[in-house]
Design a protein around this motif. Structure first.
Motif, PDB file in Angstrom:
ATOM      1  N   MET A 169       5.289 -18.348 -59.245  1.00  0.00           N
ATOM      2  CA  MET A 169       5.498 -19.716 -58.774  1.00  0.00           C
ATOM      3  C   MET A 169       4.157 -20.377 -58.507  1.00  0.00           C
TER       4      MET A 169
ATOM      5  N   GLN B  79       4.364 -29.157 -56.535  1.00  0.00           N
ATOM      6  CA  GLN B  79       4.996 -29.341 -55.233  1.00  0.00           C
ATOM      7  C   GLN B  79       3.937 -29.583 -54.168  1.00  0.00           C
TER       8      GLN B  79
ATOM      9  N   ILE C 229       8.053 -31.527 -50.973  1.00  0.00           N
ATOM     10  CA  ILE C 229       9.020 -30.646 -50.338  1.00  0.00           C
ATOM     11  C   ILE C 229       9.069 -30.843 -48.823  1.00  0.00           C
ATOM     12  N   ARG C 230       8.119 -31.536 -48.281  1.00  0.00           N
ATOM     13  CA  ARG C 230       8.218 -31.869 -46.861  1.00  0.00           C
ATOM     14  C   ARG C 230       7.298 -33.028 -46.528  1.00  0.00           C
TER      15      ARG C 230
ATOM     16  N   GLN D 207       1.781 -25.296 -43.664  1.00  0.00           N
ATOM     17  CA  GLN D 207       3.215 -25.598 -43.759  1.00  0.00           C
ATOM     18  C   GLN D 207       3.715 -25.376 -45.185  1.00  0.00           C
TER      19      GLN D 207
ATOM     20  N   ILE E  53       4.499 -21.833 -45.451  1.00  0.00           N
ATOM     21  CA  ILE E  53       5.727 -21.482 -44.731  1.00  0.00           C
ATOM     22  C   ILE E  53       6.918 -21.800 -45.628  1.00  0.00           C
ATOM     23  N   LEU E  54       6.869 -22.974 -46.260  1.00  0.00           N
ATOM     24  CA  LEU E  54       7.988 -23.392 -47.099  1.00  0.00           C
ATOM     25  C   LEU E  54       8.103 -22.561 -48.372  1.00  0.00           C
ATOM     26  N   SER E  55       6.981 -22.002 -48.826  1.00  0.00           N
ATOM     27  CA  SER E  55       7.048 -21.137 -50.013  1.00  0.00           C
ATOM     28  C   SER E  55       7.544 -19.751 -49.649  1.00  0.00           C
ATOM     29  N   GLY E  56       7.673 -19.489 -48.358  1.00  0.00           N
ATOM     30  CA  GLY E  56       8.159 -18.182 -47.934  1.00  0.00           C
ATOM     31  C   GLY E  56       7.045 -17.170 -47.750  1.00  0.00           C
TER      32      GLY E  56
ATOM     33  N   SER F 169       6.179 -16.223 -42.519  1.00  0.00           N
ATOM     34  CA  SER F 169       7.503 -16.323 -41.906  1.00  0.00           C
ATOM     35  C   SER F 169       7.455 -16.210 -40.384  1.00  0.00           C
ATOM     36  N   ASP F 170       6.252 -15.980 -39.827  1.00  0.00           N
ATOM     37  CA  ASP F 170       6.220 -15.834 -38.369  1.00  0.00           C
ATOM     38  C   ASP F 170       5.974 -17.156 -37.648  1.00  0.00           C
ATOM     39  N   LEU F 171       5.632 -18.219 -38.397  1.00  0.00           N
ATOM     40  CA  LEU F 171       5.420 -19.519 -37.749  1.00  0.00           C
ATOM     41  C   LEU F 171       6.592 -20.441 -38.067  1.00  0.00           C
ATOM     42  N   LEU F 172       6.969 -21.244 -37.093  1.00  0.00           N
ATOM     43  CA  LEU F 172       8.027 -22.221 -37.337  1.00  0.00           C
ATOM     44  C   LEU F 172       7.752 -23.484 -36.539  1.00  0.00           C
TER      45      LEU F 172
ATOM     46  N   ARG G 277      15.187 -19.672 -36.060  1.00  0.00           N
ATOM     47  CA  ARG G 277      14.576 -18.800 -37.070  1.00  0.00           C
ATOM     48  C   ARG G 277      15.589 -18.356 -38.117  1.00  0.00           C
TER      49      ARG G 277
ATOM     50  N   ASP H 106      13.165 -24.790 -43.223  1.00  0.00           N
ATOM     51  CA  ASP H 106      11.882 -24.261 -43.698  1.00  0.00           C
ATOM     52  C   ASP H 106      12.051 -22.918 -44.402  1.00  0.00           C
TER      53      ASP H 106
ATOM     54  N   GLN I 207      13.329 -22.264 -50.814  1.00  0.00           N
ATOM     55  CA  GLN I 207      13.348 -21.659 -52.152  1.00  0.00           C
ATOM     56  C   GLN I 207      14.735 -21.139 -52.528  1.00  0.00           C
TER      57      GLN I 207
END
Lengths: 612, 243
Positions: free
Chosen positions: A1, A139, A168-169, A371, A374-377, A380-383, B79, B84, B88
């Motif tokens: 990707m 993106q 995407i955001r 960010q 984060i959106l691409s995965g 994963s520990d931040l939100l 979570r 977010d 995908q």
């Protein structure tokens, strides 16, 4: 990707950043500069191949005043009535647009919407990223001031689409900055982000805990920024020139532009030294204008601008239910926070020394890149849990706003409202959505009108349509409606008050393609044909069911209208179909009402109360 | 502004019927009662339609809520659901993520605020009827006088004698109304504590008549407070305006 990039689309400068492993990095251009001036210069034919962006366009500001567009962010998602006379006079290019219409910029004989200009800047950033990364970039996360309203966000998203980017955001600038600080420095606590950029001011209060960045409140002023500080110096120059040379700066666009650039340099110099010299060479052999200005003098002339940021800060604290002492850290964002007295003002306000370890010009872009990951995965520990800056309300009787979603609600969030009809047989209900804190519709900002269409004709007050207003993670409003009687989704037509309609954006995207117009027409034709077929089916059915309810005259006019509609349909003429559809609507009105009242009566007799 | 995809589940009984509700997974059709993810295919699920905010957070219907536990659970659920994390994924999953998160943030906003929490609980039992603001009967006379004084203040000029006297009277009124409001708050808290002990000892799936009676009393207080809030605000803005 492919890599998702983070873009800070600023009023004066724009940047693009990406994640290099676990480190966010701003991408530099060939010259080694990370900032791209948000300026676009057109040639006299508007040839897109000759359009300049960034530093090259900045070089045209003086020579090509009317064709070189800067600070376009100030006009994103706005209508003529959003601007004051001063806003229009301040820029040397021509702004056009009528009442309740999105603004356009006129260059020679061509009109550009602000998103189109922004798209040119975005395309340059996209190219810069592609060159650096060696792969296509499709993106992006794009940042906006936290205090941007729905139309301004939508306009930014449109700009991305026009530039060939899947946005995407839409991310709030101060929140992005907090993410950059959070990743590298602050792991826990209450932080205040004071973001004074080129054209906008934001304050956001966040709580960081266990990797969750929760925005507690946000406030701001979308027309307060570094540009206004420059303007004060320009005004000083203007006064002098009027007195000493009888020259009115505002009547000489090129000189005025030059004065603006000099003012910006002087302002920056005054952040480093206590005095600076304004030097401006005058046209027509009038010589050179020189004037010394001290930091003190400058600060006195902009005190009111600094004070204007205080109110939003106090309001944000109050909304978060906090006192200044509760804030553990203050972060400075935006080039304008380099001014020493701004730092001092912030320190006085929050009683602590503000942080500016990360480059205030780059920190937003860095956060956007995080960010993006984060959106691409990849992270994963931040939100981020962001909020909507303005209350969302609906117009009710007498022009009063009924609030549905209060400001500072965490997004995504939704609110529901029930709607019905006022008149027997009414088929459409119009909903007016506004954004703002005031009580009256006229004091709030009109967002859009939603038209609930195709409601089954029924006695007044009988339809029950539940409308859900959802603000998504971009801070943009989505609306869906459901007919509670039938359980069917109810169609909603949207007319944005400002900005581009979906159709307009589509049209711009395909403008370069040859068949754009044909495509549109084709789609409209198919839509109207589908509608005609449905109406024919329903009318024939109703005529059968309600034979005993219509007299010979009525029967005749319905059958005639029906035959005419079929004829128009066979000719595939959209305009004619539309006309005949309206005709059928008229002649079947009374039949529909009679049928409805009969079915209501039947229902009552059968005591099928649950169906009513 | 695109329309959101709509997805509705089959109709279910009331939330407090105590029976376990199930739903087929939208993706693999596995029939389960899993709160958040399908136990078969692990796909995100819509909140069970008739569960309420308390249930989503794993709470019973007590009115006192441990704020730390509430926040922790809110973060855990965020979570799980936040868009977010679904960027995908398939459009269906994205829609559920968006709608669930929207409901979750609303639930958190309401549960966090003690007054909104009571109002929500009343709505759960009575259905979504708007709550009218109603003046407490024993204040009728005071309120009548306040209205008159507000009118007087509106028509009096600053330099006129007597303005200060009216202002002083209104200031006293303000104090009186605030004191009454505080008294109502104490009453509301007492009822909430009683409700909680009734709720803890509840062993039937439905709320008892005594509980419902408690809710009615709380509702009365809230409608009084709604009225008092308005009158307090009116006095404050009149004092502010006619300085």
């Amino acid at each position: 990707m492919s890599q998702v990039v983070g873009i800070d689309l600023g009023t004066t400068n724009s940047l693009v950043a990406y994640m290099d492993g676990a480190t966010p990095r701003v991408i530099q251009g060939e010259s080694g500069r990370s900032m791209v001036p948000s300026i676009v210069a057109f040639d006299q034919d508007g040839n897109p191949d000759h359009t300049l962006v960034g530093d090259l366009a900045k070089g045209k500001l003086i020579a090509e005043t009317g064709r070189t567009i800067y600070s376009v962010k100030r006009f994103m998602g706005k209508g003529r009535e959003d601007l004051e006379e001063a806003d229009i006079k301040q820029v040397p290019f021509k702004l056009v647009g009528g009442e309740k219409e999105a603004l356009r910029i006129q260059i020679d004989q061509r009109l550009y919407s602000p998103p189109e200009i922004s798209a040119i800047i975005l395309r340059a950033l996209k190219q810069r990223a592609e060159t650096h990364l060696g792969s296509e970039v499709t993106q992006a996360v794009i940042t906006v001031p936290a205090y941007f309203n729905d139309s301004q966000r939508q306009a930014t998203k449109d700009a991305g689409r026009l530039a060939g980017l899947d946005v995407i955001r839409i991310l709030n600038e101060p929140t992005a900055a907090s993410l950059a600080y959070g990743l590298q420095k602050t792991k826990q606590g209450i932080i205040a982000v004071y973001d004074l950029g080129g054209g906008t001011f934001d304050i956001s209060i966040l709580k960081i805990k266990g990797g969750i960045f929760e925005v507690l409140s946000t406030n701001g002023d979308t027309r307060l920024g570094g540009d206004d500080f420059d303007q004060r110096i320009v005004e000083r120059i203007r006064e002098d020139l009027l007195k000493q040379y009888q020259i009115d700066l505002f009547e000489l666009p090129a000189l005025r532009q030059e004065a603006r650039l000099v003012a910006e340099q002087v302002k920056c110099a005054l952040s480093e030294q206590s005095t600076a010299e304004i030097v401006l060479s005058l046209p027509n052999k009038k010589g050179i204008y020189r004037r010394e200005i001290s930091r003190k003098e400058f600060e006195a002339s902009v005190q009111d601008l600094v004070d204007r940021s205080t109110g939003p800060c106090l309001q944000a604290l109050a909304d978060a239910n906090l006192k200044p002492e509760d804030v553990t850290e203050v972060v400075l964002v935006g080039g304008s926070t380099r001014m020493p007295f701004i730092k001092q003002a912030v320190e006085n306000l929050f009683h602590k020394t503000p942080h500016s370890e990360l480059d205030p010009d780059e920190v937003v872009a860095l956060g956007a890149a995080i960010q993006a990951n984060i959106l691409s995965g990849d992270i994963s520990d931040l939100l981020l849990l962001d909020v909507t800056p303005l209350s969302l309300g609906l117009e009710t009787m007498g022009g009063v706003v009924s609030k549905l979603i209060p400001r500072n609600s965490t997004i995504p969030t939704s609110g529901k409202e029930m709607f019905s009809t006022f008149v027997d047989g009414q088929k459409n209900v119009s909903i007016h959505v506004v954004q703002g804190e005031r009580e009256l519709v006229e004091d709030c900002r009109s967002l859009a009108k939603f038209n609930l269409t195709g409601i089954d004709p029924m006695p007044a007050g009988m339809p029950r349509i539940e409308v859900t207003f959802l603000i998504d993670a971009d801070g943009i409003l989505n609306v869906k409606a459901k007919d509670l009687r039938s359980g069917r989704a109810q169609s909603v037509e949207v007319t944005p008050t400002y900005g581009l309609s979906d159709a307009e954006t589509e049209a711009m995207i395909s403008a370069s393609m040859e068949h754009a117009k044909e495509d549109m027409e084709k789609r409209q034709r198919i839509e109207v044909q589908n509608e005609a077929e449905t109406v024919i089916r329903h009318t024939e059915k109703a005529l059968k069911q309600g034979k005993d309810l219509v007299d010979a005259n009525e029967q005749r006019s319905i059958t005639t209208a029906l035959a005419e509609l079929k004829e128009a349909l066979s000719r595939e003429n959209p305009a004619a179909i539309r006309e005949k559809l309206n005709r059928i609507d008229e002649v079947t009105q009374s039949l529909a009402e009679k049928l409805m009242s009969r079915s209501v009566k039947e229902a009552l007799q059968n005591k099928r109360l649950d169906n009513i | 502004m695109g329309a959101i995809q709509n997805k509705t589940g089959p109709a279910r009984g009331p939330f407090f019927d105590g029976e376990s509700v199930t739903r087929p997974c939208w993706s693999c059709e596995h029939d389960g009662d899993d709160l958040y993810n399908c136990s078969n295919c692990d796909k995100i699920q819509h909140f069970l339609k008739d569960n309420d905010y308390f249930t989503w957070f794993g709470f019973d219907h007590s009115l006192s809520i441990d704020q730390d536990a509430l926040e922790k659970q809110y973060h855990t659920l965020s979570r799980k659901f936040h868009p977010d994390y679904f960027q995908q994924r398939t459009p269906e999953e994205q829609t559920i993520s968006l709608e669930n998160t929207a409901q979750l943030t609303q639930a958190y906003r309401i549960l966090k605020d003690p007054k909104k929490r009571v109002r929500y609980l009343i709505g759960l039992i009575e259905g979504d009827k708007p709550m009218e603001a109603e003046a407490p009967a024993e204040l009728f006379e005071d309120i009548f006088e306040i209205q008159e004084r507000l009118e007087t203040l509106e028509n009096i000029r600053a330099e006129d004698a007597g303005q200060e006297a009216v202002r002083q009277e209104l200031k006293n009124d303000l104090e009186k109304m605030q004191a009454y409001h505080d008294k109502e708050d104490v009453q509301l808290n007492r009822l909430a504590v009683e409700w909680d002990s009734l709720e803890k000892s509840r062993n039937k799936p439905t709320f008892s008549d005594e509980q419902k009676a408690h809710l009615q009393r709380m509702k009365k207080i809230l409608s009084h407070e709604g009225y008092l809030d308005r009158i307090i605000q009116n006095i404050q803005s009149a004092l502010e305006k006619n300085k």
